[in-house]
Enzyme design. Structure first.
Site, PDB file in Angstrom:
ATOM      1  N   THR A  11     -79.254 -69.321 -23.203  1.00  0.00           N
ATOM      2  CA  THR A  11     -80.142 -69.437 -22.042  1.00  0.00           C
ATOM      3  C   THR A  11     -81.522 -69.969 -22.412  1.00  0.00           C
ATOM      4  OG1 THR A  11     -80.806 -67.116 -22.286  1.00  0.00           O
ATOM      5  CG2 THR A  11     -78.983 -67.593 -20.779  1.00  0.00           C
ATOM      6  N   ARG A  39     -79.167 -58.676 -21.055  1.00  0.00           N
ATOM      7  CA  ARG A  39     -79.930 -58.920 -19.825  1.00  0.00           C
ATOM      8  C   ARG A  39     -79.636 -60.306 -19.230  1.00  0.00           C
ATOM      9  NH1 ARG A  39     -83.899 -59.524 -23.797  1.00  0.00           N
ATOM     10  NH2 ARG A  39     -84.962 -61.538 -23.764  1.00  0.00           N
ATOM     11  N   ARG A  99     -83.651 -69.249 -44.151  1.00  0.00           N
ATOM     12  CA  ARG A  99     -84.025 -70.540 -44.733  1.00  0.00           C
ATOM     13  C   ARG A  99     -84.384 -70.456 -46.210  1.00  0.00           C
ATOM     14  NH1 ARG A  99     -88.060 -72.121 -39.818  1.00  0.00           N
ATOM     15  NH2 ARG A  99     -86.468 -72.714 -38.289  1.00  0.00           N
ATOM     16  N   CYS A 130     -88.872 -77.121 -37.184  1.00  0.00           N
ATOM     17  CA  CYS A 130     -88.901 -78.411 -36.479  1.00  0.00           C
ATOM     18  C   CYS A 130     -89.867 -79.408 -37.120  1.00  0.00           C
ATOM     19  CB  CYS A 130     -89.254 -78.190 -35.010  1.00  0.00           C
ATOM     20  SG  CYS A 130     -90.633 -77.074 -34.740  1.00  0.00           S
ATOM     21  N   GLN A 157     -98.302 -80.291 -32.639  1.00  0.00           N
ATOM     22  CA  GLN A 157     -97.030 -79.722 -32.205  1.00  0.00           C
ATOM     23  C   GLN A 157     -97.055 -79.299 -30.736  1.00  0.00           C
ATOM     24  OE1 GLN A 157     -96.534 -77.779 -36.586  1.00  0.00           O
ATOM     25  NE2 GLN A 157     -95.125 -76.951 -35.059  1.00  0.00           N
ATOM     26  N   SER A 160     -93.427 -76.657 -26.468  1.00  0.00           N
ATOM     27  CA  SER A 160     -92.023 -76.244 -26.422  1.00  0.00           C
ATOM     28  C   SER A 160     -91.578 -75.623 -27.736  1.00  0.00           C
ATOM     29  CB  SER A 160     -91.114 -77.421 -26.068  1.00  0.00           C
ATOM     30  OG  SER A 160     -91.312 -78.499 -26.954  1.00  0.00           O
ATOM     31  N   ARG A 235    -101.361 -76.771 -32.556  1.00  0.00           N
ATOM     32  CA  ARG A 235    -100.670 -76.789 -31.262  1.00  0.00           C
ATOM     33  C   ARG A 235    -101.492 -77.654 -30.298  1.00  0.00           C
ATOM     34  NH1 ARG A 235     -95.674 -75.349 -31.089  1.00  0.00           N
ATOM     35  NH2 ARG A 235     -96.001 -73.184 -31.738  1.00  0.00           N
ATOM     36  N   HIS A 242     -93.110 -83.378 -31.263  1.00  0.00           N
ATOM     37  CA  HIS A 242     -94.080 -83.099 -32.322  1.00  0.00           C
ATOM     38  C   HIS A 242     -94.499 -84.408 -32.983  1.00  0.00           C
ATOM     39  CE1 HIS A 242     -93.371 -78.968 -31.726  1.00  0.00           C
ATOM     40  NE2 HIS A 242     -92.793 -78.618 -32.863  1.00  0.00           N
ATOM     41  N   ASN A 315     -88.883 -82.309 -30.744  1.00  0.00           N
ATOM     42  CA  ASN A 315     -88.704 -81.082 -31.525  1.00  0.00           C
ATOM     43  C   ASN A 315     -87.545 -80.225 -31.039  1.00  0.00           C
ATOM     44  OD1 ASN A 315     -90.854 -80.829 -29.364  1.00  0.00           O
ATOM     45  ND2 ASN A 315     -90.438 -78.671 -29.735  1.00  0.00           N
TER      46      ASN A 315
END
Length: 344
Positions: A11, A39, A99, A130, A157, A160, A235, A242, A315
């Protein structure tokens, strides 16, 4: 016989993009299952011209599922990825949870495809951050040609990268500015509308942020541990895409013209580099596209064997969902996984 694929976090922004890309690229899936938290159970998501009802992750049996692509956050992945892997289902995880685990491959298919074979230790493969993913796609062919010594990168960046909440906050704040309503900062530490914020993720003891540390650690793991890298991650009030201004110092001489030709032939790269008004890519043009775009390729006159590059990518696609699906395709192409139903 096709594969059974589960999309965990279906979702969210990236989960929905994974479903889109699986269908777009014609992945041989006999069945695709959408999973999320309780949920979200019953929520409908699109998969091509089909509508899938979301099922609850915590009650799902993965024993007959071949592949789980995950974008449900680090905490969910830490709990569930090992459990899913032990049921014989290969996990490709978009979070930062695994990672830096030496037993988990960190993969960008254009950069280090051979490392994917190491997945069998835990049945988990990690997807990089990303901002790192798009940078290493552009730098790998240049590293092969002239050996990178040091990278200085500043990122721009999009919101999103902080999920739907980040996108909603930029929209809400922008509207508030125009109608002279109070501007509230909830998701970000400061107002993001008509502003930039030099802070992504938490601060570390040395003054860098975790986002900046990720770029260092992941570049070393995927590209070359000897590379020195310093990053400033920012940001910006852009919804998708990005951008990165990258200064690269090489061991061997390489001209801007040579780099341009190398990148034109490199997988996943698209050079748009005309020295004229508009002869470069901006984030809005990268949205919905698969390529990593490189513009503004030029020599750095202050250093020997150094270049400046402008790198832009969607991204949500190459930085997340697309790279995950490309990893799945790589596993299939190399015969590293087989459908369980066929095996039975």
């Amino acid at each position: 016989m096709g594969f059974k694929v589960a999309v965990v976090g279906a979702t969210g922004n990236v989960g929905r993009e994974m479903l889109n890309i699986l269908e777009e690229r014609g992945f041989p899936a006999d069945e695709v299952v959408a999973l999320a938290s309780r949920r979200s159970q019953g929520t409908e998501v699109s998969y091509g011209d089909k509508t899938l009802k979301v099922k609850a992750l915590d009650t799902y049996d993965f024993s007959d599922t071949d592949i789980a692509v995950m974008s449900a956050g680090g905490n969910v992945s830490k709990e569930w990825s090992p459990k899913i892997g032990k049921q014989g289902c290969v996990v490709i995880d978009n979070s930062s949870a695994f990672r830096y685990d030496p037993d988990v491959p960190l993969i960008v298919p254009e950069v280090n495809p051979d490392a994917v074979a190491g997945f069998s230790k835990k049945n988990i493969i990690a997807n990089p951050n990303c901002s790192t993913a798009q940078m290493v796609v552009a730098l790998k062919p240049l590293h092969d040609a002239a050996t990178i010594k040091r990278i200085v990168v500043s990122t721009y960046q999009s919101v999103s990268g902080a999920g739907k909440e980040g996108m909603d906050e930029l929209f809400t704040q922008t509207r508030a500015v125009f109608v002279a309503d109070p501007v509230e900062a909830k998701k970000f530490t400061k107002r993001i509308a008509f502003n930039v914020i030099p802070h992504i993720d938490v601060f570390l003891d040395d003054g860098s942020t975790k986002e900046e540390w990720k770029m260092v650690a992941e570049t070393k793991k995927m590209l070359d541990p000897k590379i020195k890298l310093t990053a400033t991650c920012v940001r910006v009030p852009v919804f998708i895409g990005h951008s990165e201004a990258v200064n690269v110092e090489f061991e061997k001489p390489i001209s801007a013209d040579e780099a341009r030709e190398i990148l034109r032939e490199a997988p996943g790269c698209l050079v748009v580099d005309k020295r004229e008004d508009g002869g470069y890519i901006t984030p809005i043009e990268s949205a919905g596209e698969d390529a990593t775009y490189i513009s503004r390729i030029r020599e750095d006159s202050t250093l020997d064997n150094a270049l400046n590059l402008w790198i832009v990518s969607d991204n949500l696609r190459k930085g997340a969902a697309l790279n995950v699906i490309q990893i799945v395709e790589l596993l299939v192409a190399r015969g590293l996984i087989q459908p369980k139903k066929k095996a039975a």
